[in-house]
Write a protein that holds these residues in place. Structure first.
Motif, PDB file in Angstrom:
ATOM      1  N   THR A 154       4.461   1.491 -14.717  1.00 18.82           N
ATOM      2  CA  THR A 154       3.390   1.021 -14.149  1.00 18.82           C
ATOM      3  C   THR A 154       3.866   0.471 -12.859  1.00 18.82           C
ATOM      4  O   THR A 154       2.986   0.031 -12.194  1.00 18.82           O
ATOM      5  CB  THR A 154       2.767   0.084 -15.017  1.00 18.82           C
ATOM      6  OG1 THR A 154       3.737  -0.919 -15.453  1.00 18.82           O
ATOM      7  CG2 THR A 154       2.453   0.564 -16.329  1.00 18.82           C
TER       8      THR A 154
ATOM      9  N   ARG B 244      -5.306  -7.017  -7.178  1.00 22.42           N
ATOM     10  CA  ARG B 244      -4.896  -6.659  -8.725  1.00 22.42           C
ATOM     11  C   ARG B 244      -3.633  -6.346  -8.756  1.00 22.42           C
ATOM     12  O   ARG B 244      -2.802  -6.038  -7.908  1.00 22.42           O
ATOM     13  CB  ARG B 244      -5.808  -5.181  -8.828  1.00 22.42           C
ATOM     14  CG  ARG B 244      -5.388  -4.212  -8.092  1.00 22.42           C
ATOM     15  CD  ARG B 244      -6.160  -2.816  -8.494  1.00 22.42           C
ATOM     16  NE  ARG B 244      -5.284  -1.603  -7.934  1.00 22.42           N
ATOM     17  CZ  ARG B 244      -5.326  -1.356  -6.770  1.00 22.42           C
ATOM     18  NH1 ARG B 244      -6.282  -1.689  -5.928  1.00 22.42           N
ATOM     19  NH2 ARG B 244      -4.682  -0.176  -6.360  1.00 22.42           N
ATOM     20  N   GLY B 245      -3.073  -6.168  -9.853  1.00 24.59           N
ATOM     21  CA  GLY B 245      -1.908  -5.733 -10.246  1.00 24.59           C
ATOM     22  C   GLY B 245      -0.643  -6.404  -9.720  1.00 24.59           C
ATOM     23  O   GLY B 245       0.402  -5.616  -9.277  1.00 24.59           O
ATOM     24  N   HIS B 246      -0.602  -7.705  -9.764  1.00 24.30           N
ATOM     25  CA  HIS B 246       0.726  -8.549  -9.494  1.00 24.30           C
ATOM     26  C   HIS B 246       0.966  -9.143 -10.769  1.00 24.30           C
ATOM     27  O   HIS B 246       0.305 -10.025 -11.473  1.00 24.30           O
ATOM     28  CB  HIS B 246       0.053  -9.587  -8.331  1.00 24.30           C
ATOM     29  CG  HIS B 246      -0.087  -8.960  -7.107  1.00 24.30           C
ATOM     30  ND1 HIS B 246       0.887  -8.627  -6.060  1.00 24.30           N
ATOM     31  CD2 HIS B 246      -1.325  -8.211  -6.649  1.00 24.30           C
ATOM     32  CE1 HIS B 246       0.293  -8.036  -5.061  1.00 24.30           C
ATOM     33  NE2 HIS B 246      -0.869  -7.674  -5.543  1.00 24.30           N
TER      34      HIS B 246
ATOM     35  N   ARG C 104       2.691   1.849  -3.401  1.00 29.72           N
ATOM     36  CA  ARG C 104       1.591   2.242  -4.488  1.00 29.72           C
ATOM     37  C   ARG C 104       1.276   3.755  -4.193  1.00 29.72           C
ATOM     38  O   ARG C 104       1.164   4.776  -5.237  1.00 29.72           O
ATOM     39  CB  ARG C 104       0.487   1.537  -4.544  1.00 29.72           C
ATOM     40  CG  ARG C 104       0.591  -0.088  -5.114  1.00 29.72           C
ATOM     41  CD  ARG C 104      -0.731  -0.909  -4.861  1.00 29.72           C
ATOM     42  NE  ARG C 104      -0.461  -2.070  -5.805  1.00 29.72           N
ATOM     43  CZ  ARG C 104      -1.232  -2.936  -5.794  1.00 29.72           C
ATOM     44  NH1 ARG C 104      -2.095  -3.229  -4.799  1.00 29.72           N
ATOM     45  NH2 ARG C 104      -1.140  -4.219  -6.543  1.00 29.72           N
TER      46      ARG C 104
ATOM     47  N   ARG D 276       1.903   4.393  -8.801  1.00 31.71           N
ATOM     48  CA  ARG D 276       1.849   3.248  -9.634  1.00 31.71           C
ATOM     49  C   ARG D 276       0.982   2.230  -9.051  1.00 31.71           C
ATOM     50  O   ARG D 276       0.579   2.243  -7.726  1.00 31.71           O
ATOM     51  CB  ARG D 276       3.180   2.787 -10.061  1.00 31.71           C
ATOM     52  CG  ARG D 276       3.994   3.833 -10.647  1.00 31.71           C
ATOM     53  CD  ARG D 276       5.521   3.597 -10.710  1.00 31.71           C
ATOM     54  NE  ARG D 276       6.270   4.484 -11.493  1.00 31.71           N
ATOM     55  CZ  ARG D 276       7.663   4.208 -11.694  1.00 31.71           C
ATOM     56  NH1 ARG D 276       8.254   3.180 -11.493  1.00 31.71           N
ATOM     57  NH2 ARG D 276       8.561   5.438 -12.330  1.00 31.71           N
ATOM     58  N   ASP D 277       0.957   1.040  -9.707  1.00 35.74           N
ATOM     59  CA  ASP D 277      -0.147  -0.014  -9.345  1.00 35.74           C
ATOM     60  C   ASP D 277       0.597  -1.296  -9.182  1.00 35.74           C
ATOM     61  O   ASP D 277       0.407  -1.999  -8.248  1.00 35.74           O
ATOM     62  CB  ASP D 277      -1.183   0.070 -10.300  1.00 35.74           C
ATOM     63  CG  ASP D 277      -2.326  -0.801  -9.620  1.00 35.74           C
ATOM     64  OD1 ASP D 277      -2.676  -0.445  -8.239  1.00 35.74           O
ATOM     65  OD2 ASP D 277      -2.843  -1.812 -10.181  1.00 35.74           O
ATOM     66  N   THR D 278       1.534  -1.806 -10.147  1.00 39.75           N
ATOM     67  CA  THR D 278       1.877  -3.107 -10.418  1.00 39.75           C
ATOM     68  C   THR D 278       3.035  -3.342  -9.230  1.00 39.75           C
ATOM     69  O   THR D 278       3.802  -2.757  -9.139  1.00 39.75           O
ATOM     70  CB  THR D 278       2.556  -3.351 -11.714  1.00 39.75           C
ATOM     71  OG1 THR D 278       1.432  -3.297 -12.799  1.00 39.75           O
ATOM     72  CG2 THR D 278       2.999  -4.813 -12.104  1.00 39.75           C
TER      73      THR D 278
ATOM     74  N   ARG E 132       0.859  -1.233  -0.151  1.00 38.89           N
ATOM     75  CA  ARG E 132      -0.006   0.116   0.003  1.00 38.89           C
ATOM     76  C   ARG E 132       0.828   0.985  -0.034  1.00 38.89           C
ATOM     77  O   ARG E 132       0.689   2.322  -0.697  1.00 38.89           O
ATOM     78  CB  ARG E 132      -0.725   0.019   1.170  1.00 38.89           C
ATOM     79  CG  ARG E 132      -1.965   1.240   1.340  1.00 38.89           C
ATOM     80  CD  ARG E 132      -2.522   0.973   2.608  1.00 38.89           C
ATOM     81  NE  ARG E 132      -3.758   0.120   2.418  1.00 38.89           N
ATOM     82  CZ  ARG E 132      -4.220  -0.723   3.277  1.00 38.89           C
ATOM     83  NH1 ARG E 132      -3.421  -0.915   4.318  1.00 38.89           N
ATOM     84  NH2 ARG E 132      -4.981  -1.634   3.088  1.00 38.89           N
TER      85      ARG E 132
ATOM     86  N   ALA F  35       5.147  -0.274  -9.342  1.00 43.43           N
ATOM     87  CA  ALA F  35       5.301   0.528  -7.881  1.00 43.43           C
ATOM     88  C   ALA F  35       6.411  -0.390  -7.089  1.00 43.43           C
ATOM     89  O   ALA F  35       7.082   0.568  -6.580  1.00 43.43           O
ATOM     90  CB  ALA F  35       4.063   0.498  -7.057  1.00 43.43           C
TER      91      ALA F  35
ATOM     92  N   ALA G  97      -3.452  -8.959  -0.923  1.00 47.87           N
ATOM     93  CA  ALA G  97      -2.519  -8.653  -1.904  1.00 47.87           C
ATOM     94  C   ALA G  97      -1.068  -9.715  -1.516  1.00 47.87           C
ATOM     95  O   ALA G  97      -0.568 -10.115  -2.397  1.00 47.87           O
ATOM     96  CB  ALA G  97      -1.828  -7.273  -1.802  1.00 47.87           C
TER      97      ALA G  97
END
Length: 441
Positions: A206, A164-166, A126, A131-133, A123, A208, A147
């Motif tokens: 993209t 998401r985002g892994h 990000r 960014r998210d990934t 967290r 993180a 996560a």
């Protein structure tokens, strides 16, 4: 009467307790009623060497008097308090942790364990980067929350993919190289090139964070080859990616260092911890936050929190544990016993037993990888591991197994005599399984 207590414990367990990572029918679990140092026992007084450290967390050993005393004293003073308060014991715990961290870290966010430590580190990364990934390796375990379990690379993430985002990649593992490497240097270079290509293919802007166990634990105690971790650090710096090192299992003495990364010329941006910080005497974990990331939240609300963050009993156990480990030289002892006793002893077993394909580790953090054929490196099946575990238990040792491996992970306080006795038990257990395999043809 004591035997009745063991039977009653099993009866109550079967009737009412739902166990993790298990099919519930048919479970027949050992009873542990007490412990001291590296030894545990049931109500009947049957003693066993704990070479699993329960879940590789009882680093200071069972019932260390300094930690028990700290918990008792805090319980007499104040049993609980909310996180939105200042508390002296919590502050002292954070101070002790920061004292062991590298320069450039000054804040600790407390959690209830390692999974939510990784959850909150993700967290933070990000929010800090926008960014998210999150990139993590296939051979990893980061916990069983949203996560954290998706960041995990092994089979346990597959029925739990809700976050998401892994994205996953292959880390170094020379014995079973994904990169056709034949030396540690080749493995490091090729694994880094693979990671670089994953970053480029996913889009650096993209990503993180890269989340890594400094020394992957449950995945096989995969000691990183020379240059790998500082190579990951260089990639993170080049692309503006946060490096999170998961020290939940390998931290606080397990590798013979306070933090495992101290041996690899690397400093992360976020450090997650749990387990060894207080040997699990009270549930606790946390994130050690670099100054740059901490500053992100100076004037911005951090949208995370837990009712028991920095719980005073947990904080007291951290203070008691770190002080005792420092005063008694426990981390140095773990390093010495790994170098002088456990490591050489396991290598000697590898020379005698054809079932052993590789031994690897450091400190009190070792794996014996078992194979049916040393040439092909074919892993042994679950039946062989099951028989070996039975042979070890029957001889008075609590083992830790994962896939085709037995992990040798006693408390940091294990004595030379206890280590020698355990090595003899491993020797006898391996001999009995090998003899049985020969008889079966």
């Amino acid at each position: 009467m004591t035997e009745d207590l063991d039977a009653r414990a099993k009866e109550l367990d079967r009737e009412y307790v739902f166990h993790s990572w298990s099919a519930q029918a048919g479970l027949d679990l050992p009873v542990i009623a007490g412990g001291s140092g590296a030894t545990v026992w049931d109500h009947a007084g049957n003693r066993m060497l704990d070479f699993a450290s329960q879940l590789v967390n009882v680093n200071i050993g069972h019932q260390h008097p300094a930690v028990v005393k700290a918990i008792h004293e805090q319980a007499d003073l104040l049993v609980t308090v909310g996180p939105a308060t200042a508390n002296l014991t919590r502050g002292r715990a954070a101070e002790r942790i920061i004292d062991k961290a590298p320069a450039g870290f000054a804040k600790v966010f407390f959690t209830n364990g390692g999974a939510d430590a990784n959850e909150n580190a993700i967290r933070m990364a990000r929010l800090h980067t926008g960014r998210d990934t999150v990139l993590s390796t296939y051979r990893s375990y980061h916990g069983n929350t949203g996560a954290a379990i998706v960041a995990t690379g092994d089979w346990r993430r597959m029925p739990n993919q809700y976050a998401r985002g892994h994205v996953h990649f292959f880390g170094p593992y020379l014995y079973r190289s994904e990169f056709w490497a034949t030396t540690p240097e080749e493995e490091s270079e090729r694994a880094l090139r693979h990671l670089e290509r994953v970053i480029e293919s996913e889009g650096p802007a993209t990503i993180a964070a890269i989340l890594l166990e400094t020394v992957p634990g449950t995945a096989g105690i995969l000691v990183p080859p020379p240059g790998y971790l500082d190579g990951v650090r260089a990639l993170c710096d080049r692309f503006g990616i946060i490096l999170i090192l998961d020290e939940v299992m390998c931290g606080f003495g397990r590798t013979g260092r306070w933090f495992a990364f101290e041996g690899y010329d690397v400093v992360p941006d976020l450090i997650t911890f749990a387990k060894g910080v207080n040997s699990g005497y009270v549930p606790v974990g946390g994130v050690i936050i670099s100054d740059a990331i901490s500053a992100t939240f100076d004037d911005r609300v951090f949208p995370g929190g837990l009712t028991y963050s920095g719980h005073p009993l947990a904080a007291a156990s951290i203070v008691g544990s770190i002080d005792a480990m420092q005063d008694e030289g426990i981390v140095e002892h773990a390093r010495r016993i790994g170098t002088e006793v456990i490591g050489p002893g396991l290598q000697a077993l590898a020379e005698r037993h054809p079932l052993i394909g590789e031994v690897r580790g450091e400190g009190v953090f070792w794996a014996i990888e078992l194979v049916s054929d040393r040439e092909t490196r074919e892993p042994v099946g679950a039946d062989v591991i099951g028989r070996l575990k039975g042979a070890l238990v029957s001889r008075g040792l609590v083992p830790f197994s994962a896939d085709n491996r037995i992990h040798v992970v006693p408390p940091c306080v294990v004595t030379e005599d206890e280590a020698a006795r355990a090595l003899a038990i491993y020797d006898e257990g391996l001999t009995s399984v090998e003899d049985d395999l020969l008889r079966r043809g």
